[in-house]
Structure formats: C-alpha cells, structure tokens
Design an enzyme around this catalytic site. Structure first.
Site, PDB file in Angstrom:
ATOM      1  N   TRP A  19       0.824  -1.215   0.000  1.00 25.02           N
ATOM      2  CA  TRP A  19       0.000   0.000   0.000  1.00 25.02           C
ATOM      3  C   TRP A  19       0.856   1.261   0.000  1.00 25.02           C
ATOM      4  CZ3 TRP A  19      -4.828   2.166   0.183  1.00 25.02           C
ATOM      5  CH2 TRP A  19      -4.937   3.441   0.788  1.00 25.02           C
ATOM      6  N   MET A  20       0.365   2.307  -0.697  1.00 22.46           N
ATOM      7  CA  MET A  20       1.005   3.628  -0.619  1.00 22.46           C
ATOM      8  C   MET A  20      -0.061   4.694  -0.403  1.00 22.46           C
ATOM      9  SD  MET A  20       3.373   5.665  -3.404  1.00 22.46           S
ATOM     10  CE  MET A  20       2.162   5.958  -4.689  1.00 22.46           C
ATOM     11  N   ASN A  21       0.225   5.694   0.495  1.00 20.61           N
ATOM     12  CA  ASN A  21      -0.539   6.940   0.450  1.00 20.61           C
ATOM     13  C   ASN A  21       0.413   8.122   0.348  1.00 20.61           C
ATOM     14  OD1 ASN A  21      -0.835   5.842   3.382  1.00 20.61           O
ATOM     15  ND2 ASN A  21      -1.370   7.952   3.737  1.00 20.61           N
ATOM     16  N   ASP A  22       0.314   9.115   1.184  1.00 15.65           N
ATOM     17  CA  ASP A  22       0.997  10.400   0.965  1.00 15.65           C
ATOM     18  C   ASP A  22       2.457  10.333   0.518  1.00 15.65           C
ATOM     19  OD1 ASP A  22      -1.272  10.729   2.508  1.00 15.65           O
ATOM     20  OD2 ASP A  22      -0.252  11.766   4.148  1.00 15.65           O
ATOM     21  N   GLN A  38       4.181   7.158   2.392  1.00 13.45           N
ATOM     22  CA  GLN A  38       3.451   6.369   3.378  1.00 13.45           C
ATOM     23  C   GLN A  38       3.251   4.979   2.799  1.00 13.45           C
ATOM     24  OE1 GLN A  38       1.776   7.604   6.770  1.00 13.45           O
ATOM     25  NE2 GLN A  38       3.887   8.093   6.261  1.00 13.45           N
ATOM     26  N   TRP A  46      -4.206   0.147   3.893  1.00 13.16           N
ATOM     27  CA  TRP A  46      -3.525   0.958   4.891  1.00 13.16           C
ATOM     28  C   TRP A  46      -3.269   0.126   6.139  1.00 13.16           C
ATOM     29  CZ3 TRP A  46      -4.012   3.013   9.838  1.00 13.16           C
ATOM     30  CH2 TRP A  46      -3.204   4.129  10.114  1.00 13.16           C
ATOM     31  N   SER A  79       3.259  10.921   8.028  1.00 17.66           N
ATOM     32  CA  SER A  79       3.826  11.835   7.023  1.00 17.66           C
ATOM     33  C   SER A  79       4.759  12.893   7.602  1.00 17.66           C
ATOM     34  CB  SER A  79       2.697  12.506   6.250  1.00 17.66           C
ATOM     35  OG  SER A  79       2.108  11.550   5.405  1.00 17.66           O
ATOM     36  N   ARG A 149       0.085  16.602  13.255  1.00 14.95           N
ATOM     37  CA  ARG A 149       0.964  15.799  12.395  1.00 14.95           C
ATOM     38  C   ARG A 149       1.364  16.472  11.077  1.00 14.95           C
ATOM     39  NH1 ARG A 149      -4.183  13.040  12.338  1.00 14.95           N
ATOM     40  NH2 ARG A 149      -5.200  13.189  10.310  1.00 14.95           N
ATOM     41  N   GLU A 201      -4.683  18.344   6.932  1.00 16.20           N
ATOM     42  CA  GLU A 201      -3.537  17.444   6.899  1.00 16.20           C
ATOM     43  C   GLU A 201      -2.490  17.959   5.910  1.00 16.20           C
ATOM     44  OE1 GLU A 201      -5.532  13.146   7.818  1.00 16.20           O
ATOM     45  OE2 GLU A 201      -5.653  13.717   5.725  1.00 16.20           O
ATOM     46  N   TRP A 283      -9.289   9.123  -0.025  1.00 12.84           N
ATOM     47  CA  TRP A 283      -9.601   8.257   1.122  1.00 12.84           C
ATOM     48  C   TRP A 283     -10.984   7.631   1.027  1.00 12.84           C
ATOM     49  CZ3 TRP A 283      -6.118   5.983   3.616  1.00 12.84           C
ATOM     50  CH2 TRP A 283      -4.909   6.596   3.921  1.00 12.84           C
TER      51      TRP A 283
HETATM   52  C1  FRU Z   1      -3.091  11.995   5.009  1.00 16.33           C
HETATM   53  C2  FRU Z   1      -2.738  11.252   6.284  1.00 16.33           C
HETATM   54  C3  FRU Z   1      -1.771  12.066   7.112  1.00 16.33           C
HETATM   55  C4  FRU Z   1      -1.089  11.027   7.945  1.00 16.33           C
HETATM   56  C5  FRU Z   1      -1.017   9.866   7.000  1.00 16.33           C
HETATM   57  C6  FRU Z   1      -1.150   8.528   7.644  1.00 16.33           C
HETATM   58  O1  FRU Z   1      -3.486  11.191   3.973  1.00 16.33           O
HETATM   59  O2  FRU Z   1      -3.918  10.980   7.007  1.00 16.33           O
HETATM   60  O3  FRU Z   1      -2.375  13.102   7.850  1.00 16.33           O
HETATM   61  O4  FRU Z   1       0.162  11.435   8.399  1.00 16.33           O
HETATM   62  O5  FRU Z   1      -2.061  10.037   6.054  1.00 16.33           O
HETATM   63  O6  FRU Z   1      -0.892   7.502   6.749  1.00 16.33           O
END
Ligand code: FRU
Length: 477
Positions: A19-22, A38, A46, A79, A149, A201, A283
C-alpha cells in the site's frame, strides 16, 4: 503476471507491492530527487506505516529503493518532510539529510489523551541510503491535540531559522527552530477561513514570485470536504513574515478539483523551481480500488507558478518539462474542424496507449474528449460552456462499483477569462490529468476500465474549430 499489472501506470510512480498513500520527505540532492511515501509493505491496504523510498533523476523514471523508515518503540511513521542541513545546524553532519516526521502511537491513542502523535527526526549521511533515528525523539511532543501531524520544514533565510508548518486538527500551526531539535510555537492559522469539512492534513508553505513580488503559498489538504467529495487540497496565497501567515483573500481555492490528488507537497532544495506531487487517490475509496498486489500511484510531478487573472492571483500547475522527453513523434494538426465527432484512434495504434493531448480551441465552445474501449466503457473529459466548467465524467468507466461515490461526473470552475481554451491531457493507463488554461484549472482522476482505452475521439454538439490538436504518445520505457 500481466493480468495483475492491468492498472500499473507507465510513468507515474507506484510501489511494486503493498500500500502507498501520501508522498513524504521529498528532497533534491546531488542530481537525485528523493520521494519517500506512506507505505504498508505487507498488505495492499492501509496499515502500520513505514516510509517507502523511490528515486528519480528526471522526475519521470523511478527506481524503488529499500524502505527508509520502519516503525519503532515510539510508533509507526506518519507523514513528514526532509531537508538538506547544509550548515549542520542539527549536528548530524554538513549536508546531512534530515527527515522530520510524525510518530503515531496506537497504544497512547487508546488512552484518548490526544497525545498519540508527535514529531521526530531521522538523518542520513549517505544521501538517503541508510537512516538513523535521532536518540532524542520526539523533538516536538504533543500538548494534547488529537490531530497533530505532517510537519513540513523549510529554511527561512530572513530569520535564519527553520520553519515547521504543522497540521493541528483544523488549523495550521507554525513553529521555528535554530537546529531542528528545539521548536517554539509562532502562530496559528485557519480559524474562520478555508474549507472545514474535515481534518486538515499535510500542509506546505513556500514562496513564489508573481510580477516581481514575492508571495507565500500555503497548501492544506482536507479530508473529507473536497469540492468533488472526499479528499482534496486547498491553497491560500498571502504573506509570511517569518512568524505569521496572512492570506490576501478569504475564499477557498483548490490546487486540483479532481477526486484524485491528495496530500501533495513540494520538493525541498530545488531553488526557485517549485515542484509538486500528490497521491493520486482519495480516502473515500483508496483501500478498495480494484488492484490487488499494490494500491495507489502518484500524480505526475508538476511545476507550480502564480498567475494573475484580473486583479487576483491563482496557483497554476503544469506537468514538469521533463515529461516532454518521454514523448514520441507528435501528430501536430492545425485548424481542425470537428462537426459532431473526429476519431483519432488510428494514431494510437502501436503506441503505449499513454499520451499527452494538447488542444487549443478557436472560441469558447462545448467539446468533449472521449477515451473509450469497444466494451462501451468510457471517460469523458471536456468543457461545458453554459456552466463555464471543465469536467471528467467517469460514470461509465468500467469497474466502478467498489464504492458508491466513484462513478460520477467531477467538475471544476474555469478560472481563465480568455476566449479560447488551451488544454493538456496527460493519460497513463488508469489516470487522466487535465491542465486547462496553462494549469489554472486542474482535474486529476483515476479509472478502471475492463480493457484499455484504445479509442480517442473529439466530440462536440456543434461545429467547433481547434487551432491546434497535438497528440504525443509516450515511450514505453
Ligand atoms: C493523510 C494522512 C496524514 C497522515 C497519514 C497517515 O493522507 O492521514 O495526515 O500522516 O495520512 O498515513
């Protein structure tokens, strides 16, 4: 196998597996652009966050690197950003890479004290190959703010100190530090301004010049509460004096109206060139999109500039110029008349089916670009004169039933006032990025057809003239 890789983009970064996010820690050093992200390496949803790592020399060809940051006794790794500490302010070594990130502690979260997120450091003295967590972590403890954060740090030359831009629930808090280790609060921004439909965020703060004047841009991602549902990134243009950010205008603006550009920030250490990249998902459905081995890709890196329209200043985005090197021969057509429909599909034969399409209309008229396959699936991208809106309609784009809000028409107001429209579409397997009027209006959206979109047509309800239609397929390596 090929089947598994059906939706793997060609030139947008996506992780090999998991998985990848930010995007995180984006920093340029000695000819290499670093991207951290991420990452849950063990599953395509996630989960416990790590910082994955990828590098590129040209912002287009990516090489995935070993994981940079693993969870530790303080928490998982949320992040954050990275800087080149040229003057060794932190004492880790001159030119050390220093990552400033959020530790997220699930055990403390259970206690409901709101103190489960805090900011920590890691450093690398071998250009990002290996990382050491700072023994004095955390460097910014949590005063009891549930969402605390995503630190984005930059050097502020005038005051000769580091500025941290931090997301604090539904505001942004600025901190400063001489050495990245001791932080003092400067000010807070966000009460009574901007969109507040969700948590704030992944902020970013950077200067840009417009008409010889230096302005500061503040990016704030918000989830949910985006203009087309779910996650999106708003921005403010104003001034920052080293302590306080003051916006010029009150209204909310979005760097990208599409459903799939979130948590984007800019590269550190690139001088006056400001390069942005976002997570190309939302999301609302990111965890359930129909890929299995991995999930998510990033947007194309974009160069940001400020542009004046009337007496207002807007942020505009353009694909980085390096993308041009990936283009194969161009089909350059001038003075193209479309009377209901013109089919360009033949020009895509024997290409990678990924391309850039650049159009300039002669007047302001309705038109639609249709990406389609012979299963009757399609994505429509176009301009609606009556609403003065651009749109991406993915309601019949193939697999859409994994989430109820996915199949829809996504819209964006037109900002430019010119009497002709200039539009660039960047198409890569399962995404389209629309840059209208030199990037004043942007829409990024993903889709999952059951067969590749190998048809490309221009349509319009009435006869319409295009001054220019350029189709440039991308190389497949
Ligand atoms: C944004 C977020 C950030 C957090 C991260 C967690 O997409 O919710 O605020 O640091 O993803 O994976």
């Amino acid at each position: 196998t090929l089947k598994k890789e059906q939706y793997r983009p060609l030139f947008h970064f996506s992780p090999k597996k998991g998985w990848m996010n930010d995007p995180n820690g984006m920093v340029y050093l000695n000819g290499t652009y670093h991207l951290f992200f991420q990452h849950n390496p063990d599953s395509a949803v996630w989960g416990p966050m790590h910082w994955g790592h990828a590098t590129t020399k040209d912002l287009i060809h990516w090489e995935e690197q070993p994981i940079a940051l693993y969870p530790d006794s303080l928490g998982t790794i949320f992040s954050g950003s990275a800087v080149v500490d040229k003057d060794n302010t932190a004492g880790f070594g001159a030119n050390a890479l220093v990552a400033i990130f959020t530790h997220h502690n699930a055990e403390i979260e259970q206690k409901k004290t709101g103190k489960h997120q805090y900011q920590s450091l890691a450093y690398s003295t071998d250009e990002g190959k290996t990382w050491t967590k700072y023994a004095g972590n955390p460097v910014l403890p949590n005063p009891g703010i549930w969402d605390f954060r995503d630190p984005k740090v930059r050097w502020h030359e005038e005051t000769k100190r580091w500025i941290m831009t931090l997301a604090t629930k539904q505001t942004i808090t600025f901190y400063s530090s001489p050495n990245l280790k001791q932080w003092s609060k400067l000010s807070e921004f966000g009460e009574g301004i901007g969109a507040h439909g969700g948590v704030w965020e992944c902020p970013d703060l950077f200067p840009l010049i417009v008409d010889g004047e230096r302005k500061w841009v503040l990016l704030v991602s918000i989830n949910p509460g985006g203009p087309n549902g779910g996650s999106a990134t708003q921005y403010f243009v104003g001034n920052f004096d080293g302590k306080t950010f003051k916006p010029d205008k009150k209204e909310t603006r979005w760097i990208d109206y599409g459903a799939d550009d979130y948590a984007g920030v800019t590269w550190s250490n690139t001088g006056n060139r400001i390069i942005f990249l976002g997570w190309m998902s939302n999301w609302q459905y990111a965890n359930v999109v129909p890929t299995t081995a991995w999930r998510s890709a990033n947007t194309i890196p974009r160069e940001l500039t400020l542009k004046r329209v009337g007496d207002e200043v807007f942020l505009s985005s353009a694909p980085v110029k390096e993308l041009n090197d990936l283009k194969t021969k161009m089909e350059e057509m001038t003075n193209v008349t479309v009377a209901s429909e013109k089919d360009f599909s033949d020009l895509l034969k024997n290409t990678s089916m990924t391309y850039s399409l650049d159009l300039t209309t002669a007047n302001l008229d309705d038109f639609t670009v249709q990406l389609a396959n012979d299963l009757g699936e399609q994505v429509l991208v176009g301009y609606d004169k009556q609403q003065n809106q651009f749109y991406v309609d993915r309601s019949q784009s193939g697999k859409t039933d994994f989430e109820s809000g996915f199949a829809k028409r996504i819209v964006a107001p037109r900002v430019a006032k010119d009497t002709s429209i200039e539009l660039t579409l960047v198409v890569d397997v399962n995404s389209v990025e629309l840059f209208a009027d030199k990037g004043l209006t942007v829409l990024t959206d993903i889709f999952f057809p059951n067969r590749v979109f190998d048809k490309l047509r221009l349509k319009s309800p009435e006869k319409i003239e295009f001054k220019r239609v350029n189709l440039s397929p991308f190389k497949s390596n």
